[in-house]
Design a protein around this motif. Structure first.
Motif, PDB file in Angstrom:
ATOM      1  N   LEU A  17      -8.623  13.359  25.189  1.00  0.00           N
ATOM      2  CA  LEU A  17      -7.451  12.742  25.046  1.00  0.00           C
ATOM      3  C   LEU A  17      -6.999  12.571  23.655  1.00  0.00           C
ATOM      4  N   LEU A  18      -8.104  12.105  22.879  1.00  0.00           N
ATOM      5  CA  LEU A  18      -7.932  12.255  21.318  1.00  0.00           C
ATOM      6  C   LEU A  18      -7.830  13.735  20.730  1.00  0.00           C
ATOM      7  N   LYS A  19      -8.382  14.440  21.328  1.00  0.00           N
ATOM      8  CA  LYS A  19      -8.094  15.917  20.995  1.00  0.00           C
ATOM      9  C   LYS A  19      -6.961  16.566  21.452  1.00  0.00           C
ATOM     10  N   HIS A  20      -6.408  16.003  22.652  1.00  0.00           N
ATOM     11  CA  HIS A  20      -5.465  16.607  23.323  1.00  0.00           C
ATOM     12  C   HIS A  20      -4.167  15.769  23.528  1.00  0.00           C
ATOM     13  N   ARG A  21      -3.803  15.162  22.450  1.00  0.00           N
ATOM     14  CA  ARG A  21      -2.944  14.036  22.593  1.00  0.00           C
ATOM     15  C   ARG A  21      -1.575  14.680  23.566  1.00  0.00           C
ATOM     16  N   GLU A  22      -1.266  15.560  23.438  1.00  0.00           N
ATOM     17  CA  GLU A  22       0.051  16.272  24.317  1.00  0.00           C
ATOM     18  C   GLU A  22      -0.305  16.308  25.570  1.00  0.00           C
ATOM     19  N   ASP A  23      -1.446  16.212  26.318  1.00  0.00           N
ATOM     20  CA  ASP A  23      -1.971  16.310  27.505  1.00  0.00           C
ATOM     21  C   ASP A  23      -1.465  15.190  28.467  1.00  0.00           C
ATOM     22  N   GLN A  24      -0.326  15.174  29.055  1.00  0.00           N
ATOM     23  CA  GLN A  24       0.069  13.916  29.989  1.00  0.00           C
ATOM     24  C   GLN A  24      -0.684  13.570  31.170  1.00  0.00           C
ATOM     25  N   GLN A  25      -1.296  14.673  31.825  1.00  0.00           N
ATOM     26  CA  GLN A  25      -2.180  14.463  32.846  1.00  0.00           C
ATOM     27  C   GLN A  25      -3.518  13.528  32.386  1.00  0.00           C
ATOM     28  N   PHE A  27      -3.668  11.699  30.036  1.00  0.00           N
ATOM     29  CA  PHE A  27      -3.518  10.409  29.838  1.00  0.00           C
ATOM     30  C   PHE A  27      -3.299   9.583  31.032  1.00  0.00           C
ATOM     31  N   TYR A  28      -2.675   9.894  32.111  1.00  0.00           N
ATOM     32  CA  TYR A  28      -2.552   9.270  33.315  1.00  0.00           C
ATOM     33  C   TYR A  28      -3.862   8.944  33.840  1.00  0.00           C
TER      34      TYR A  28
END
Length: 68
Positions: A17-25, A27-28
């Motif tokens: 998540l830290l590398k792909h901050r735009e990934d909402q899935q 995040f959830y």
């Protein structure tokens, strides 16, 4: 390629998540993992032993274990 967040550990998912901050899935999925973790129970001080008693018990147990 779709990433399987369910099989990731909490640490792996956090790193992803830290590398792909735009990934909402991601995040959830991370929030779901955090929400499903057990939380520590909070007890009132009246329910617990005085700290001195706990320290004494731990010291006795350590001495006992050292003898074996």
């Amino acid at each position: 390629m779709k990433t399987d967040f369910q099989t990731m550990t909490k640490i792996e998912l956090r790193d992803y998540l830290l590398k792909h901050r735009e990934d909402q899935q991601a995040f959830y999925a991370y929030m779901d993992k955090l929400a499903n973790e057990p939380i520590l129970a909070v007890h009132s001080l009246s329910d617990s032993k005085p700290l001195g008693d706990v320290i004494t018990e731990v010291r006795k147990e350590k001495k006992y274990e050292e003898n074996f």
